[in-house]
Design an enzyme around this catalytic site. Structure first.
Site, mmCIF file in Angstrom:
data_model
loop_
_atom_site.group_PDB
_atom_site.id
_atom_site.type_symbol
_atom_site.label_atom_id
_atom_site.label_comp_id
_atom_site.label_asym_id
_atom_site.label_seq_id
_atom_site.Cartn_x
_atom_site.Cartn_y
_atom_site.Cartn_z
ATOM 1 C CG ASN A 1 -6.635 -14.869 -15.552
ATOM 2 O OD1 ASN A 1 -7.722 -15.145 -15.048
ATOM 3 N ND2 ASN A 1 -6.526 -14.124 -16.651
ATOM 4 C CD GLU B 132 -4.089 -16.053 -22.160
ATOM 5 O OE1 GLU B 132 -3.300 -15.987 -23.111
ATOM 6 O OE2 GLU B 132 -5.163 -15.427 -22.129
HETATM 7 O O1 G3I Z 1 -3.642 0.455 -29.461
HETATM 8 C C1 G3I Z 1 -3.230 -0.064 -30.748
HETATM 9 C C2 G3I Z 1 -3.489 0.945 -31.826
HETATM 10 O O2 G3I Z 1 -2.702 2.071 -31.611
HETATM 11 C C3 G3I Z 1 -3.184 0.299 -33.176
HETATM 12 O O3 G3I Z 1 -3.480 1.174 -34.211
HETATM 13 C C4 G3I Z 1 -3.962 -0.976 -33.360
HETATM 14 C C5 G3I Z 1 -3.623 -1.693 -34.655
HETATM 15 O O4 G3I Z 1 -3.596 -3.088 -34.510
HETATM 16 O O5 G3I Z 1 -3.669 -1.844 -32.280
HETATM 17 C C6 G3I Z 1 -4.009 -1.328 -31.025
HETATM 18 O O6 G3I Z 1 -3.666 -2.259 -30.038
HETATM 19 C C7 G3I Z 1 -4.527 -3.383 -29.929
HETATM 20 C C8 G3I Z 1 -5.040 -3.444 -28.493
HETATM 21 O O7 G3I Z 1 -5.815 -4.609 -28.309
HETATM 22 C C9 G3I Z 1 -5.912 -2.244 -28.130
HETATM 23 O O8 G3I Z 1 -7.061 -2.230 -28.914
HETATM 24 C C10 G3I Z 1 -3.738 -4.637 -30.246
HETATM 25 O O9 G3I Z 1 -3.378 -4.651 -31.613
HETATM 26 C C11 G3I Z 1 -4.557 -5.866 -29.927
HETATM 27 O O10 G3I Z 1 -3.739 -7.021 -30.077
HETATM 28 C C12 G3I Z 1 -5.061 -5.793 -28.511
HETATM 29 O O11 G3I Z 1 -5.901 -6.917 -28.268
HETATM 30 C C13 G3I Z 1 -6.074 -7.252 -26.918
HETATM 31 C C14 G3I Z 1 -5.677 -8.695 -26.701
HETATM 32 O O12 G3I Z 1 -5.930 -9.054 -25.361
HETATM 33 C C15 G3I Z 1 -4.198 -8.909 -27.006
HETATM 34 O O13 G3I Z 1 -3.751 -10.123 -26.573
HETATM 35 C C16 G3I Z 1 -7.541 -7.058 -26.554
HETATM 36 O O14 G3I Z 1 -7.863 -5.664 -26.604
HETATM 37 C C17 G3I Z 1 -7.807 -7.597 -25.155
HETATM 38 O O15 G3I Z 1 -9.213 -7.610 -24.920
HETATM 39 C C18 G3I Z 1 -7.309 -9.030 -25.053
HETATM 40 O O16 G3I Z 1 -7.526 -9.477 -23.757
HETATM 41 C C19 G3I Z 1 -7.143 -10.838 -23.496
HETATM 42 C C20 G3I Z 1 -6.655 -10.903 -22.059
HETATM 43 O O17 G3I Z 1 -5.633 -9.954 -21.836
HETATM 44 C C21 G3I Z 1 -6.165 -12.299 -21.723
HETATM 45 N N1 G3I Z 1 -7.197 -13.298 -21.997
HETATM 46 C C22 G3I Z 1 -7.763 -13.242 -23.343
HETATM 47 C C23 G3I Z 1 -8.288 -11.857 -23.657
HETATM 48 C C24 G3I Z 1 -8.985 -11.804 -25.006
HETATM 49 O O18 G3I Z 1 -8.096 -12.087 -26.042
#
Ligand code: G3I
Length: 305
Positions: free
Chosen positions: A169, A127
């Site tokens: 990517n 990105e």
């Molecule tokens: O694990 C913590 C947890 O302990 C905490 O209580 C909670 C509270 O916010 O957060 C949890 O972490 C989260 C994590 O996902 C696991 O669920 C993060 O806040 C959250 O920001 C994170 O989001 C991820 C996101 O990327 C972050 O940028 C998504 O799961 C993930 O699917 C997403 O994936 C991205 C790719 O890497 C890049 N392309 C876009 C795609 C979708 O956004």
């Protein structure tokens, strides 16, 4: 074939999914994972904040759980992601200049070296291009270290794991006429011309009504492939339901199948309830793990080759 992976293998392709370490104890989830998919991407566990939570101290526990589960089941792994403006550990977020540049390159080297020989393809840089009509780079602390940060990351990754395919990517690069697509295309063209090591381009493919599957999707994938790189659909999900969603999934899979160098497709999660999208039903299995219409349409188009 009766599974996504089996059907994709008929044309030498893979069919993968994002996996979350926190779900590896869920037997419904793992049952579908083991049955249907032959490529795995860690949804968050290989990102910079997860693997280097404090500078120079690396942490691979959750990533290893995913990698070992996949390899134990005979699946391959896409590494995601070595360098990204987002999900940086807090110690990195406020760094700049040459100290950030060396911290980033050290991260790329350490993580790619740790996983050397286990990764089919790395998202080396994720990105790095801006949205909108400019077609240029996204502003970030990494970009401010110099425009050559991307090629420096690719060279470090190649040196650390010469056997892994190295990918750029991004999202919203699906429509051939968009400036962002053109900007990434020009970078890949430039890298190929100058011998910067790049092997593949990943198209995330997060689609919804505001960002539908473009009618020129095949053109985009083919034009990139014509530069001499593999192309892969890396994070597919499509908002919607029923036959409309099924048709859009079918179109995406068909576009990949019609491009020789489109080597595989990964969906960004297994059941709708596993999706990063807070609401909605963008995946191939419902919350109970039942196959949706979209699953059946994807399987049938994979079996038609
Ligand atoms: O694990 C913590 C947890 O302990 C905490 O209580 C909670 C509270 O916010 O957060 C949890 O972490 C989260 C994590 O996902 C696991 O669920 C993060 O806040 C959250 O920001 C994170 O989001 C991820 C996101 O990327 C972050 O940028 C998504 O799961 C993930 O699917 C997403 O994936 C991205 C790719 O890497 C890049 N392309 C876009 C795609 C979708 O956004």
């Amino acid at each position: 074939a009766s599974t996504l992976a089996g059907a994709a293998q008929q044309s030498g392709r893979y069919f993968g999914t994002a996996v979350a370490a926190s779900r590896l104890g869920d037997s419904t989830y793992v049952g579908i994972l083991n049955r249907e998919f032959d490529m795995v991407t860690a949804e968050n566990e290989m990102k910079m904040d997860a693997t280097e939570p404090s500078q120079g101290r690396f942490s691979y526990g959750n990533a290893d759980r995913i990698v070992n589960q996949a390899i134990g089941q005979g699946k391959r792994v896409r590494g995601h992601a070595l360098a990204w403006h987002s999900q940086q550990p807090s110690w990195m977020q406020n760094m700049s200049g040459s100290s950030l540049r060396s911290a980033m390159l050290n991260h790329v080297t350490q993580v790619a070296t740790y996983y050397r020989g286990k990764i089919y393809a790395w998202d080396v840089v994720n990105e790095a291009f801006a949205d909108g009509s400019g077609g240029g780079r996204r502003d970030s602390n990494l970009q401010r270290t110099g425009n050559d940060w991307i090629e420096a990351a690719f060279r470090a990754a190649r040196a650390a794991d010469p056997g892994a395919k190295l990918c750029y990517n991004d999202y919203n690069t699906d429509n051939w006429s968009h400036a962002k697509t053109q900007g990434v295309y020009r970078m890949v063209q430039d890298f190929k011309t100058r011998g910067v090591p790049i092997d593949c381009v990943g198209f995330q493919a997060h689609f919804n009504s505001g960002n539908p599957v473009p009618s020129n999707y095949h053109t985009t994938l083919q034009n990139f492939a014509n530069l001499g790189v593999d192309v892969q659909i890396t994070e597919l999900d499509i908002e919607g339901s029923g036959s409309s969603q099924a048709q859009q999934y079918q179109g995406v899979v068909q576009a990949c199948l019609s491009v020789t160098r489109c080597t595989g497709i990964t969906v960004w999660g297994i059941r709708d309830s596993d999706s990063w999208r807070a609401s909605g039903t963008p995946l191939l299995f419902d919350n109970s793990g039942n196959k949706k219409a979209a699953y059946n349409s994807v399987l049938s188009v994979l079996n038609n080759v």
